[in-house]
Structure formats: C-alpha cells, structure tokens
Design an enzyme around this catalytic site. Structure first.
Site, PDB file in Angstrom:
ATOM      1  N   SER A  41      39.318  37.601  32.471  1.00 57.33           N
ATOM      2  CA  SER A  41      38.897  36.539  31.565  1.00 57.33           C
ATOM      3  C   SER A  41      39.495  36.782  30.194  1.00 57.33           C
ATOM      4  O   SER A  41      39.794  37.928  29.831  1.00 57.33           O
ATOM      5  CB  SER A  41      37.362  36.532  31.444  1.00 57.33           C
ATOM      6  OG  SER A  41      36.931  35.706  30.387  1.00 57.33           O
ATOM      7  N   ALA A  55      33.586  44.521  31.638  1.00 57.03           N
ATOM      8  CA  ALA A  55      33.876  44.400  33.067  1.00 57.03           C
ATOM      9  C   ALA A  55      35.225  43.717  33.298  1.00 57.03           C
ATOM     10  O   ALA A  55      36.027  44.154  34.129  1.00 57.03           O
ATOM     11  CB  ALA A  55      32.761  43.615  33.756  1.00 57.03           C
ATOM     12  N   LYS A  56      35.489  42.644  32.550  1.00 56.49           N
ATOM     13  CA  LYS A  56      36.732  41.906  32.738  1.00 56.49           C
ATOM     14  C   LYS A  56      37.949  42.703  32.261  1.00 56.49           C
ATOM     15  O   LYS A  56      39.040  42.572  32.820  1.00 56.49           O
ATOM     16  CB  LYS A  56      36.648  40.557  32.020  1.00 56.49           C
ATOM     17  CG  LYS A  56      35.656  39.578  32.652  1.00 56.49           C
ATOM     18  CD  LYS A  56      35.941  39.335  34.121  1.00 56.49           C
ATOM     19  CE  LYS A  56      35.218  38.124  34.665  1.00 56.49           C
ATOM     20  NZ  LYS A  56      35.464  37.948  36.127  1.00 56.49           N
ATOM     21  N   TYR A  60      30.131  41.680  29.960  1.00 52.94           N
ATOM     22  CA  TYR A  60      31.130  40.853  30.645  1.00 52.94           C
ATOM     23  C   TYR A  60      32.543  41.192  30.172  1.00 52.94           C
ATOM     24  O   TYR A  60      33.469  41.326  30.981  1.00 52.94           O
ATOM     25  CB  TYR A  60      30.800  39.381  30.368  1.00 52.94           C
ATOM     26  CG  TYR A  60      31.630  38.367  31.105  1.00 52.94           C
ATOM     27  CD1 TYR A  60      31.379  38.070  32.443  1.00 52.94           C
ATOM     28  CD2 TYR A  60      32.643  37.656  30.450  1.00 52.94           C
ATOM     29  CE1 TYR A  60      32.119  37.104  33.105  1.00 52.94           C
ATOM     30  CE2 TYR A  60      33.383  36.688  31.111  1.00 52.94           C
ATOM     31  CZ  TYR A  60      33.112  36.419  32.440  1.00 52.94           C
ATOM     32  OH  TYR A  60      33.848  35.462  33.104  1.00 52.94           O
ATOM     33  N   ASP A  98      26.342  40.272  49.491  1.00 50.76           N
ATOM     34  CA  ASP A  98      26.194  40.834  48.150  1.00 50.76           C
ATOM     35  C   ASP A  98      27.348  41.804  47.980  1.00 50.76           C
ATOM     36  O   ASP A  98      27.362  42.871  48.597  1.00 50.76           O
ATOM     37  CB  ASP A  98      24.849  41.550  48.019  1.00 50.76           C
ATOM     38  CG  ASP A  98      24.619  42.160  46.634  1.00 50.76           C
ATOM     39  OD1 ASP A  98      25.600  42.304  45.871  1.00 50.76           O
ATOM     40  OD2 ASP A  98      23.466  42.514  46.328  1.00 50.76           O
ATOM     41  N   GLY A 152      32.539  34.556  45.747  1.00 49.77           N
ATOM     42  CA  GLY A 152      31.971  33.631  44.765  1.00 49.77           C
ATOM     43  C   GLY A 152      32.520  32.235  44.932  1.00 49.77           C
ATOM     44  O   GLY A 152      32.775  31.525  43.963  1.00 49.77           O
ATOM     45  N   ALA A 153      32.680  31.815  46.204  1.00 49.88           N
ATOM     46  CA  ALA A 153      33.414  30.578  46.487  1.00 49.88           C
ATOM     47  C   ALA A 153      32.520  29.373  46.756  1.00 49.88           C
ATOM     48  O   ALA A 153      32.997  28.344  47.234  1.00 49.88           O
ATOM     49  CB  ALA A 153      34.356  30.793  47.668  1.00 49.88           C
ATOM     50  N   ARG A 213      31.061  27.601  44.479  1.00 54.94           N
ATOM     51  CA  ARG A 213      31.224  26.585  43.415  1.00 54.94           C
ATOM     52  C   ARG A 213      32.307  27.035  42.434  1.00 54.94           C
ATOM     53  O   ARG A 213      32.841  28.129  42.548  1.00 54.94           O
ATOM     54  CB  ARG A 213      29.895  26.383  42.683  1.00 54.94           C
ATOM     55  CG  ARG A 213      29.370  27.635  42.008  1.00 54.94           C
ATOM     56  CD  ARG A 213      27.964  27.447  41.467  1.00 54.94           C
ATOM     57  NE  ARG A 213      27.016  27.191  42.543  1.00 54.94           N
ATOM     58  CZ  ARG A 213      26.477  28.157  43.295  1.00 54.94           C
ATOM     59  NH1 ARG A 213      26.789  29.424  43.086  1.00 54.94           N
ATOM     60  NH2 ARG A 213      25.634  27.866  44.254  1.00 54.94           N
TER      61      ARG A 213
END
Length: 251
Positions: free
Chosen positions: A140, A155-156, A152, A61, A11-12, A14
């Site tokens: 997160s 998952a985190k 989310y 992916d 995910g690099a 941005r």
C-alpha cells in the site's frame, strides 16, 4: 495469451480481491476465491462461473497454519496445482499510536504478514514442483507512513521486504514475486476510513481525487489489471519489484 493456470486470491469476497479474481478468471485461469467466510465468496464465484469461468470458494483464516494447509490442499485437489498466488487478505484497525491497542497491532500483523507467509509457504511447494510461479503481495502507499495507521503501515512495508526476499529465494524455480502498492482505491475499506475520521464518503473521495495527479481515485479494477500483468507469462523477467498504482509518482 498466457497459459491457463490455477490461481488463488485471498480476501477475494469483495473489493480488490474480488476484482482480481474476476480478472484472472477472464484471462482464462481457474480461480480459488478465498476469504474468512466461505459464504461471502459466493458473489465472486457466481460472477466468474456466469461468465464461463471456473472458480471455487474456500473459507480460511490465513493466519492459522492448519487452515491454510487444508485450503491449499483443497484447491490442488479440486482445481489442480496452484501456481498463481495473490496475497490480498487484509484488515485495518486504525488508531493513533497512543490509542492503539496490542490487539489492534497483533490482528493487523497476523493477517497481513503471517497470513502472506503461511499462504506463500504452502503454495510455493506446488510452484517449485511445477517450475513455475507468480506471487503478488498487496502492499500500500501507506507503507510510506500514514497517520493513524502505524500497524497497517508497518505491515505493508514489511510485505515489501518479504516480497524482495521471495524473489531472491524462489527465482531459480522460475517463480517471480512482486508487490502492488495501491494508492486511494474506492472500496469498503476506504469507506470505513472515512467513517473513522467522520467525513462523508463522497467528500472523502472528492478531496482525495483533488490530491491525485490523474484527478480521480482508483477502482479495484485498476489494481486487478496490474496484478493480471504481473501474474502473466510475459512478466517472467519482472521480480522483486514494488509497483505503486496510485495515479501519480510515489516511490
């Protein structure tokens, strides 16, 4: 100064991922910049190479095992055995639970949890062979619960348990695993959250800053700095930890 190594950041293209890739390159590591669209990685790679670093872009992916295996093999062939892994790739599909679809749930779980699992499984083979490794998973502050983010948040939170288990299993190979849990960071992802709730981004930032003890929101570079430490040689006795980088005391 840490030994120069090969790092993978997912995910690099941005945000936090891009800032982390640039920071690790500045620290002397060769960096594989991974994202769903290889073309979107160009800006990050160009910034690294313009500064004198080594980087390649790889499209993948992370939720597809065959793509992950091919990507990691390509990194090993082009840059060398990867011994630093930052699992940053993530998506949001925010909605209140009664509106959340099965696809909203599955998509978030696949990218965050399955993606981190597949990437780690592929890269740990190189780490255990090299008898050195640094894994950082992006959790997160939402892991503690956040309205509209049941998927989310779950998952985190799951990534924290995953991280602690990796630390236990891989420690004997001189591999550490830690999680960084950002608070409010100014990125495209938080901008989309503001849009979802119908608040101008500047107002969203100002309100969020007022609730944070240091009176500002975080920047991607704040997270990259913490990741840089956790992936360094000096952090060899820090493992299985969840570090909240949120401008205040979150447990």
């Amino acid at each position: 100064m840490s030994t120069q190594r090969v790092a993978i950041v997912t995910g690099a293209a941005r945000g936090i991922g891009a800032a982390t890739a640039k920071r690790l390159a500045a620290d002397g590591h060769a960096v594989a910049v991974l994202d769903l669209d290889e073309g979107s990685c160009a800006a990050t790679v160009d910034a690294i190479t313009a500064a004198g670093g080594r980087a390649i872009a790889v499209g993948v992916d992370v939720a597809k095992a065959d793509q992950v295996e091919a990507a990691v093999q390509r990194v090993a062939d082009d840059l060398g055995a990867p011994t630093i892994l930052v699992n940053n790739a993530g998506v949001i599909r925010d909605n209140l639970i009664f509106k959340m679809t099965e696809d909203d749930w599955d998509t978030v779980m696949s990218v965050h949890l399955k993606g981190s699992f597949l990437m780690t499984k592929a890269v740990q083979a190189h780490m255990t062979a090299e008898k050195y490794g640094r894994i950082v998973n992006l959790s997160s502050s939402s892991a503690q619960g956040n309205r509209g983010q049941a998927n989310y948040s779950a998952a985190k939170a799951g990534l924290q348990g995953f991280t602690k288990t990796l630390a236990i299993e891989l420690g004997r190979f001189n591999v550490t695993a830690n999680a960084v849990a950002p608070g409010f960071i100014q990125t495209d992802m938080t901008r989309s959250t503001a849009e979802r709730i119908g608040v101008p981004f500047e107002d969203f930032i100002a309100h969020s800053a007022s609730q944070i003890p240091v009176q500002r929101v975080g920047q991607p570079e704040d997270i990259a700095a913490t990741i840089a430490f956790l992936t360094s040689d000096e952090a060899g006795f820090v493992s299985g930890q969840v570090i909240y980088v949120a401008g205040g005391p979150l447990d």
